[in-house]
Scaffold this motif. Structure first.
Motif, PDB file in Angstrom:
ATOM      1  N   LEU A 185      82.029  20.880  14.690  1.00  0.00           N
ATOM      2  CA  LEU A 185      82.133  19.668  13.874  1.00  0.00           C
ATOM      3  C   LEU A 185      82.648  18.456  14.655  1.00  0.00           C
ATOM      4  N   PRO A 186      83.721  18.574  15.474  1.00  0.00           N
ATOM      5  CA  PRO A 186      84.139  17.393  16.250  1.00  0.00           C
ATOM      6  C   PRO A 186      83.038  16.851  17.159  1.00  0.00           C
ATOM      7  N   ALA A 187      82.278  17.755  17.791  1.00  0.00           N
ATOM      8  CA  ALA A 187      81.174  17.320  18.655  1.00  0.00           C
ATOM      9  C   ALA A 187      80.102  16.604  17.842  1.00  0.00           C
ATOM     10  N   LEU A 188      79.804  17.125  16.677  1.00  0.00           N
ATOM     11  CA  LEU A 188      78.790  16.503  15.825  1.00  0.00           C
ATOM     12  C   LEU A 188      79.233  15.106  15.387  1.00  0.00           C
ATOM     13  N   LEU A 189      80.501  14.953  15.025  1.00  0.00           N
ATOM     14  CA  LEU A 189      81.003  13.649  14.609  1.00  0.00           C
ATOM     15  C   LEU A 189      81.017  12.666  15.779  1.00  0.00           C
ATOM     16  N   ALA A 190      81.303  13.165  16.981  1.00  0.00           N
ATOM     17  CA  ALA A 190      81.296  12.296  18.163  1.00  0.00           C
ATOM     18  C   ALA A 190      79.899  11.776  18.457  1.00  0.00           C
ATOM     19  N   VAL A 191      78.907  12.663  18.390  1.00  0.00           N
ATOM     20  CA  VAL A 191      77.522  12.245  18.608  1.00  0.00           C
ATOM     21  C   VAL A 191      77.083  11.268  17.515  1.00  0.00           C
ATOM     22  N   ALA A 192      77.506  11.527  16.282  1.00  0.00           N
ATOM     23  CA  ALA A 192      77.170  10.626  15.180  1.00  0.00           C
ATOM     24  C   ALA A 192      77.787   9.246  15.380  1.00  0.00           C
ATOM     25  N   ALA A 193      78.995   9.202  15.948  1.00  0.00           N
ATOM     26  CA  ALA A 193      79.637   7.914  16.211  1.00  0.00           C
ATOM     27  C   ALA A 193      78.812   7.087  17.196  1.00  0.00           C
ATOM     28  N   GLY A 194      78.254   7.755  18.213  1.00  0.00           N
ATOM     29  CA  GLY A 194      77.421   7.049  19.173  1.00  0.00           C
ATOM     30  C   GLY A 194      76.154   6.497  18.544  1.00  0.00           C
ATOM     31  N   VAL A 195      75.552   7.284  17.677  1.00  0.00           N
ATOM     32  CA  VAL A 195      74.346   6.827  16.979  1.00  0.00           C
ATOM     33  C   VAL A 195      74.662   5.633  16.086  1.00  0.00           C
ATOM     34  N   VAL A 217      78.420  -0.878  29.231  1.00  0.00           N
ATOM     35  CA  VAL A 217      78.342  -0.754  27.771  1.00  0.00           C
ATOM     36  C   VAL A 217      78.239   0.721  27.387  1.00  0.00           C
ATOM     37  N   GLY A 218      77.493   1.486  28.193  1.00  0.00           N
ATOM     38  CA  GLY A 218      77.385   2.914  27.926  1.00  0.00           C
ATOM     39  C   GLY A 218      78.732   3.613  27.984  1.00  0.00           C
ATOM     40  N   THR A 219      79.550   3.279  28.989  1.00  0.00           N
ATOM     41  CA  THR A 219      80.870   3.908  29.076  1.00  0.00           C
ATOM     42  C   THR A 219      81.755   3.483  27.904  1.00  0.00           C
ATOM     43  N   LEU A 220      81.590   2.258  27.430  1.00  0.00           N
ATOM     44  CA  LEU A 220      82.340   1.815  26.263  1.00  0.00           C
ATOM     45  C   LEU A 220      81.930   2.605  25.026  1.00  0.00           C
ATOM     46  N   VAL A 221      80.615   2.799  24.842  1.00  0.00           N
ATOM     47  CA  VAL A 221      80.134   3.603  23.721  1.00  0.00           C
ATOM     48  C   VAL A 221      80.632   5.041  23.863  1.00  0.00           C
ATOM     49  N   GLY A 222      80.534   5.578  25.086  1.00  0.00           N
ATOM     50  CA  GLY A 222      81.029   6.928  25.330  1.00  0.00           C
ATOM     51  C   GLY A 222      82.513   7.039  25.058  1.00  0.00           C
ATOM     52  N   GLY A 223      83.272   5.979  25.354  1.00  0.00           N
ATOM     53  CA  GLY A 223      84.700   5.991  25.073  1.00  0.00           C
ATOM     54  C   GLY A 223      84.989   6.066  23.590  1.00  0.00           C
ATOM     55  N   VAL A 224      84.228   5.325  22.801  1.00  0.00           N
ATOM     56  CA  VAL A 224      84.396   5.396  21.347  1.00  0.00           C
ATOM     57  C   VAL A 224      84.050   6.802  20.841  1.00  0.00           C
ATOM     58  N   CYS A 225      82.971   7.362  21.375  1.00  0.00           N
ATOM     59  CA  CYS A 225      82.596   8.727  20.998  1.00  0.00           C
ATOM     60  C   CYS A 225      83.686   9.723  21.383  1.00  0.00           C
ATOM     61  N   ALA A 226      84.284   9.520  22.563  1.00  0.00           N
ATOM     62  CA  ALA A 226      85.355  10.407  23.025  1.00  0.00           C
ATOM     63  C   ALA A 226      86.564  10.320  22.094  1.00  0.00           C
ATOM     64  N   LEU A 227      86.915   9.108  21.656  1.00  0.00           N
ATOM     65  CA  LEU A 227      88.027   8.950  20.726  1.00  0.00           C
ATOM     66  C   LEU A 227      87.732   9.645  19.396  1.00  0.00           C
ATOM     67  N   ALA A 228      86.476   9.526  18.940  1.00  0.00           N
ATOM     68  CA  ALA A 228      86.094  10.216  17.701  1.00  0.00           C
ATOM     69  C   ALA A 228      86.204  11.724  17.868  1.00  0.00           C
ATOM     70  N   LEU A 229      85.802  12.213  19.035  1.00  0.00           N
ATOM     71  CA  LEU A 229      85.886  13.653  19.311  1.00  0.00           C
ATOM     72  C   LEU A 229      87.340  14.127  19.322  1.00  0.00           C
ATOM     73  N   LEU A 230      88.204  13.396  20.015  1.00  0.00           N
ATOM     74  CA  LEU A 230      89.604  13.792  20.110  1.00  0.00           C
ATOM     75  C   LEU A 230      90.292  13.733  18.750  1.00  0.00           C
ATOM     76  N   ALA A 231      89.976  12.698  17.966  1.00  0.00           N
ATOM     77  CA  ALA A 231      90.578  12.591  16.636  1.00  0.00           C
ATOM     78  C   ALA A 231      90.094  13.711  15.720  1.00  0.00           C
ATOM     79  N   ALA A 232      88.786  13.972  15.742  1.00  0.00           N
ATOM     80  CA  ALA A 232      88.243  15.039  14.890  1.00  0.00           C
ATOM     81  C   ALA A 232      88.757  16.401  15.332  1.00  0.00           C
TER      82      ALA A 232
END
Length: 252
Positions: free
Chosen positions: A64-74, A41-56
């Motif tokens: 800002l992309p890193a901040l949005l990625a961390v926010a996606a995980g939260v 589940v952690g890798t799945l959450v990390g994958g969503v965060c990674a997609l948010a990072l790449l898109a941002a």
């Protein structure tokens, strides 16, 4: 539905806010048996965060992309582990006795130690990610989230659970992980570190050291772990992985 799929969905439901089907035959012991899938589940959450990072990263530069990625995980987890980190910092830092520390952890209010720990950990994670190339940062996010949950499962097997199950904030509380389940959890959660090469190994070592230090502090101050301590261990291990990867790549 196959039992293992039920356990996986149980892990998703326990650790995230993602919608999953409910089961009429649910048993409280499933939470513990589902611990083997926590790192997945952690890798799945990390994958969503990674997609948010790449898109941002296609739209903005800097932190800002890193901040949005961390926010996606939260957002996905509802701050589940971050809440544990804050409560652990308040309890271990503010209490003078074992009983008082446990009482502080159960209190839904956040204190000075919790605010500082939460703010600093989130800020350092964002800063570490911002130093990495975009693709490497995305992979580091997947690896960090998987490793963090693996560390928590390891503590669930090796450390004594000191919370009273009847008064714990999160019910049912996972307790009694078996060695075979830890092995499955490690395989499911640690493989992304290998894709990072030497930086991944150093990240794993830094994350393990931080997790061990927090687990040892909890063992000394309250006699073992609680659900909040597990959340704190996940967060510091995640932080350690990102710091280790960033340090190795910065040294090149």
């Amino acid at each position: 539905m196959p039992r293992q799929l039920k356990l996986l969905l149980c892990a998703v439901q326990f650790l995230t806010r993602l919608p999953v089907p409910s089961f009429a035959d649910f048993e409280p012991a499933w939470i513990t048996r589902a611990a083997r899938y926590f790192p997945l589940v952690g890798t799945l959450v990390g994958g969503v965060c990674a997609l948010a990072l790449l898109a941002a990263g296609q739209l903005w530069s800097g932190p800002l992309p890193a901040l949005l990625a961390v926010a996606a995980g939260v957002l996905i987890t509802g701050g589940f582990h971050e809440d544990g980190l804050a409560d652990t910092a308040d309890g271990l830092g503010g209490g003078q006795t074992v009983q008082r520390r446990l009482e502080i952890m159960k209190d839904s209010r956040i204190g000075t130690y919790g605010v500082l720990a939460l703010g600093l950990v989130l800020a350092i994670k964002v800063a570490a990610l911002a130093q990495l190339p975009l693709a490497t940062a995305a992979l580091a996010l997947v690896a960090a989230h998987g490793a963090g949950r693996s560390a928590a499962v390891a503590v669930m097997m090796w450390g004594p659970h000191v919370s009273d199950p009847t008064s714990a904030k999160y019910k049912p509380t996972p307790d009694g992980v078996r060695p075979r389940e830890l092995l499955v959890a490690a395989v499911l959660g640690l493989w992304p570190l290998a894709l990072l090469g030497w930086p991944g190994l150093i990240g794993a070592l830094v994350g393990a050291v931080l997790a061990i230090l927090l687990a040892a502090a909890a063992r000394r101050l309250i006699g073992g772990y609680t659900g909040d301590v597990l959340g704190g261990i996940e967060q510091v291990c995640e932080l350690g992985v990102l710091l280790g990867v960033a340090a190795m790549l910065a040294a090149r």
